[in-house]
Design a protein around this motif. Structure first.
Motif, PDB file in Angstrom:
ATOM      1  N   ALA A  39      28.015  44.528  41.735  1.00 24.28           N
ATOM      2  CA  ALA A  39      29.285  44.513  42.453  1.00 24.28           C
ATOM      3  C   ALA A  39      30.276  45.395  41.701  1.00 24.28           C
ATOM      4  O   ALA A  39      30.452  45.242  40.502  1.00 24.28           O
ATOM      5  CB  ALA A  39      29.818  43.088  42.559  1.00 24.28           C
ATOM      6  N   LYS A  40      30.880  46.315  42.421  1.00 26.32           N
ATOM      7  CA  LYS A  40      31.886  47.176  41.810  1.00 26.32           C
ATOM      8  C   LYS A  40      33.255  46.546  42.019  1.00 26.32           C
ATOM      9  O   LYS A  40      33.599  46.144  43.114  1.00 26.32           O
ATOM     10  CB  LYS A  40      31.858  48.568  42.436  1.00 26.32           C
ATOM     11  CG  LYS A  40      30.655  49.375  42.050  1.00 26.32           C
ATOM     12  CD  LYS A  40      30.766  50.786  42.592  1.00 26.32           C
ATOM     13  CE  LYS A  40      29.566  51.609  42.190  1.00 26.32           C
ATOM     14  NZ  LYS A  40      29.660  52.964  42.703  1.00 26.32           N
ATOM     15  N   SER A  41      34.010  46.501  40.949  1.00 34.03           N
ATOM     16  CA  SER A  41      35.353  45.963  41.021  1.00 34.03           C
ATOM     17  C   SER A  41      36.289  47.039  41.574  1.00 34.03           C
ATOM     18  O   SER A  41      36.193  48.198  41.208  1.00 34.03           O
ATOM     19  CB  SER A  41      35.823  45.537  39.634  1.00 34.03           C
ATOM     20  OG  SER A  41      37.147  45.108  39.699  1.00 34.03           O
ATOM     21  N   LYS A  42      37.179  46.602  42.445  1.00 27.79           N
ATOM     22  CA  LYS A  42      38.143  47.549  42.994  1.00 27.79           C
ATOM     23  C   LYS A  42      39.386  47.637  42.122  1.00 27.79           C
ATOM     24  O   LYS A  42      40.211  48.507  42.289  1.00 27.79           O
ATOM     25  CB  LYS A  42      38.509  47.145  44.415  1.00 27.79           C
ATOM     26  CG  LYS A  42      37.338  47.320  45.356  1.00 27.79           C
ATOM     27  CD  LYS A  42      37.675  47.000  46.773  1.00 27.79           C
ATOM     28  CE  LYS A  42      36.404  47.235  47.565  1.00 27.79           C
ATOM     29  NZ  LYS A  42      36.378  46.833  48.870  1.00 27.79           N
ATOM     30  N   SER A  43      39.505  46.717  41.193  1.00 28.96           N
ATOM     31  CA  SER A  43      40.638  46.760  40.267  1.00 28.96           C
ATOM     32  C   SER A  43      40.094  46.723  38.845  1.00 28.96           C
ATOM     33  O   SER A  43      39.019  46.201  38.594  1.00 28.96           O
ATOM     34  CB  SER A  43      41.583  45.590  40.522  1.00 28.96           C
ATOM     35  OG  SER A  43      40.904  44.373  40.284  1.00 28.96           O
ATOM     36  N   PHE A  44      40.835  47.290  37.943  1.00 29.59           N
ATOM     37  CA  PHE A  44      40.414  47.382  36.564  1.00 29.59           C
ATOM     38  C   PHE A  44      41.429  46.679  35.675  1.00 29.59           C
ATOM     39  O   PHE A  44      42.585  46.489  36.060  1.00 29.59           O
ATOM     40  CB  PHE A  44      40.294  48.852  36.147  1.00 29.59           C
ATOM     41  CG  PHE A  44      39.433  49.659  37.072  1.00 29.59           C
ATOM     42  CD1 PHE A  44      38.054  49.544  37.028  1.00 29.59           C
ATOM     43  CD2 PHE A  44      39.994  50.517  37.997  1.00 29.59           C
ATOM     44  CE1 PHE A  44      37.259  50.275  37.882  1.00 29.59           C
ATOM     45  CE2 PHE A  44      39.199  51.255  38.865  1.00 29.59           C
ATOM     46  CZ  PHE A  44      37.821  51.127  38.793  1.00 29.59           C
ATOM     47  N   LEU A  45      41.010  46.320  34.487  1.00 28.41           N
ATOM     48  CA  LEU A  45      41.934  45.729  33.527  1.00 28.41           C
ATOM     49  C   LEU A  45      43.029  46.738  33.201  1.00 28.41           C
ATOM     50  O   LEU A  45      42.783  47.944  33.205  1.00 28.41           O
ATOM     51  CB  LEU A  45      41.191  45.355  32.248  1.00 28.41           C
ATOM     52  CG  LEU A  45      40.184  44.224  32.372  1.00 28.41           C
ATOM     53  CD1 LEU A  45      39.386  44.094  31.071  1.00 28.41           C
ATOM     54  CD2 LEU A  45      40.887  42.924  32.678  1.00 28.41           C
ATOM     55  N   PRO A  46      44.219  46.259  32.880  1.00 31.72           N
ATOM     56  CA  PRO A  46      45.297  47.193  32.521  1.00 31.72           C
ATOM     57  C   PRO A  46      44.922  48.102  31.350  1.00 31.72           C
ATOM     58  O   PRO A  46      45.385  49.229  31.269  1.00 31.72           O
ATOM     59  CB  PRO A  46      46.458  46.271  32.152  1.00 31.72           C
ATOM     60  CG  PRO A  46      46.176  45.001  32.864  1.00 31.72           C
ATOM     61  CD  PRO A  46      44.676  44.878  32.914  1.00 31.72           C
ATOM     62  N   SER A  47      44.048  47.625  30.456  1.00 33.46           N
ATOM     63  CA  SER A  47      43.665  48.416  29.295  1.00 33.46           C
ATOM     64  C   SER A  47      42.555  49.433  29.597  1.00 33.46           C
ATOM     65  O   SER A  47      42.203  50.240  28.743  1.00 33.46           O
ATOM     66  CB  SER A  47      43.192  47.488  28.171  1.00 33.46           C
ATOM     67  OG  SER A  47      42.091  46.719  28.619  1.00 33.46           O
ATOM     68  N   ASP A  48      42.008  49.416  30.808  1.00 35.68           N
ATOM     69  CA  ASP A  48      40.949  50.356  31.170  1.00 35.68           C
ATOM     70  C   ASP A  48      41.479  51.790  31.112  1.00 35.68           C
ATOM     71  O   ASP A  48      42.582  52.071  31.569  1.00 35.68           O
ATOM     72  CB  ASP A  48      40.458  50.038  32.590  1.00 35.68           C
ATOM     73  CG  ASP A  48      39.190  50.776  32.943  1.00 35.68           C
ATOM     74  OD1 ASP A  48      39.232  52.017  33.035  1.00 35.68           O
ATOM     75  OD2 ASP A  48      38.149  50.115  33.118  1.00 35.68           O
ATOM     76  N   SER A  49      40.688  52.687  30.545  1.00 38.72           N
ATOM     77  CA  SER A  49      41.143  54.078  30.383  1.00 38.72           C
ATOM     78  C   SER A  49      41.451  54.741  31.722  1.00 38.72           C
ATOM     79  O   SER A  49      42.226  55.688  31.776  1.00 38.72           O
ATOM     80  CB  SER A  49      40.095  54.891  29.617  1.00 38.72           C
ATOM     81  OG  SER A  49      38.907  54.994  30.364  1.00 38.72           O
ATOM     82  N   ARG A  50      40.879  54.239  32.805  1.00 40.77           N
ATOM     83  CA  ARG A  50      41.163  54.814  34.125  1.00 40.77           C
ATOM     84  C   ARG A  50      42.595  54.535  34.572  1.00 40.77           C
ATOM     85  O   ARG A  50      43.078  55.131  35.513  1.00 40.77           O
ATOM     86  CB  ARG A  50      40.177  54.274  35.162  1.00 40.77           C
ATOM     87  CG  ARG A  50      38.763  54.797  34.938  1.00 40.77           C
ATOM     88  CD  ARG A  50      37.779  54.088  35.806  1.00 40.77           C
ATOM     89  NE  ARG A  50      37.471  52.803  35.181  1.00 40.77           N
ATOM     90  CZ  ARG A  50      36.433  52.051  35.480  1.00 40.77           C
ATOM     91  NH1 ARG A  50      35.602  52.435  36.416  1.00 40.77           N
ATOM     92  NH2 ARG A  50      36.215  50.920  34.861  1.00 40.77           N
ATOM     93  N   ASN A  51      43.273  53.611  33.885  1.00 40.23           N
ATOM     94  CA  ASN A  51      44.655  53.280  34.226  1.00 40.23           C
ATOM     95  C   ASN A  51      45.671  54.005  33.346  1.00 40.23           C
ATOM     96  O   ASN A  51      46.856  53.729  33.451  1.00 40.23           O
ATOM     97  CB  ASN A  51      44.881  51.766  34.111  1.00 40.23           C
ATOM     98  CG  ASN A  51      44.168  51.012  35.207  1.00 40.23           C
ATOM     99  OD1 ASN A  51      43.996  51.515  36.307  1.00 40.23           O
ATOM    100  ND2 ASN A  51      43.743  49.808  34.916  1.00 40.23           N
ATOM    101  N   ARG A  52      45.207  54.897  32.486  1.00 42.89           N
ATOM    102  CA  ARG A  52      46.152  55.635  31.638  1.00 42.89           C
ATOM    103  C   ARG A  52      47.091  56.452  32.520  1.00 42.89           C
ATOM    104  O   ARG A  52      46.648  57.170  33.418  1.00 42.89           O
ATOM    105  CB  ARG A  52      45.407  56.563  30.685  1.00 42.89           C
ATOM    106  CG  ARG A  52      44.814  55.837  29.512  1.00 42.89           C
ATOM    107  CD  ARG A  52      44.182  56.746  28.531  1.00 42.89           C
ATOM    108  NE  ARG A  52      44.929  57.975  28.297  1.00 42.89           N
ATOM    109  CZ  ARG A  52      44.560  58.890  27.436  1.00 42.89           C
ATOM    110  NH1 ARG A  52      43.457  58.747  26.731  1.00 42.89           N
ATOM    111  NH2 ARG A  52      45.267  59.985  27.264  1.00 42.89           N
ATOM    112  N   PRO A  53      48.390  56.357  32.270  1.00 39.20           N
ATOM    113  CA  PRO A  53      49.352  57.069  33.125  1.00 39.20           C
ATOM    114  C   PRO A  53      49.116  58.582  33.166  1.00 39.20           C
ATOM    115  O   PRO A  53      49.261  59.200  34.221  1.00 39.20           O
ATOM    116  CB  PRO A  53      50.705  56.752  32.486  1.00 39.20           C
ATOM    117  CG  PRO A  53      50.490  55.504  31.716  1.00 39.20           C
ATOM    118  CD  PRO A  53      49.061  55.528  31.264  1.00 39.20           C
TER     119      PRO A  53
END
Length: 172
Positions: A85-99
């Motif tokens: 199952a792929k998550s549609k949301s990531f943890l805030p610390s996930d590198s994909r969320n870097r501004p």
């Protein structure tokens, strides 16, 4: 003891033995890892004893199957398969969320550079705080636990989060 992990190109290897004891019922189970000669390291053997007498022999692979007295009770090939199952949301610390990366993906290169510089400034500030604490407290010896999963941007290097550092006790 356990070595490595089951993840990517890393491996998991168990060596030695584990003993489970039920004192109330005088049951002792011993599992020996990596002792089957000329066979893969994931195999194990063992005995289950009641009041010192062997009542069952155990054989298996921690990544494939388990047998008691020659009868197979579990086999990974027979286990029900579940889709990933792929998550549609990531943890805030996930590198994909870097501004900076988010702005870059939006195509805004200038703002991505600004966000990257802000992040680097925050990292330098944290480094100065750590250095000041080290000088103030007089302790510069730290044990650092390496975080061995590679950075998504550089598969050749390991990263070590600052939270992995622990103060090393001074020898007397």
């Amino acid at each position: 003891f356990f070595e490595g992990a089951i993840f990517g190109t890393l491996r998991h290897q168990s060596v030695g033995s584990l003993t489970y004891t039920d004192k109330k019922n005088s049951i002792v189970a011993t599992i020996n890892f990596g002792t089957v000669e000329n066979k893969p390291q994931d195999l194990f053997t063992g005995d289950i004893k009641v009041k010192g007498r062997v009542v069952s022999k155990v054989y298996g692979s921690y990544i494939g199957f388990i047998e008691f007295d020659g009868k197979r009770y579990w086999d990974i090939r027979d286990a029900e398969k579940f889709p990933m199952a792929k998550s549609k949301s990531f943890l805030p610390s996930d590198s994909r969320n870097r501004p900076d990366l988010c702005k870059l993906l939006e195509g805004n290169v200038e703002e991505a550079q600004t966000k990257k510089e802000e992040l680097e400034d925050a990292q330098r500030y944290d480094a100065r705080l750590r250095e000041a604490h080290k000088k103030k407290s007089g302790c510069g010896n730290y044990i650092c636990l390496l975080y061995t999963s590679p950075s998504p941007r550089d598969r050749q290097k390991s990263r070590m989060p600052s939270s992995a550092c622990k103060k090393k006790k001074k020898k007397k």
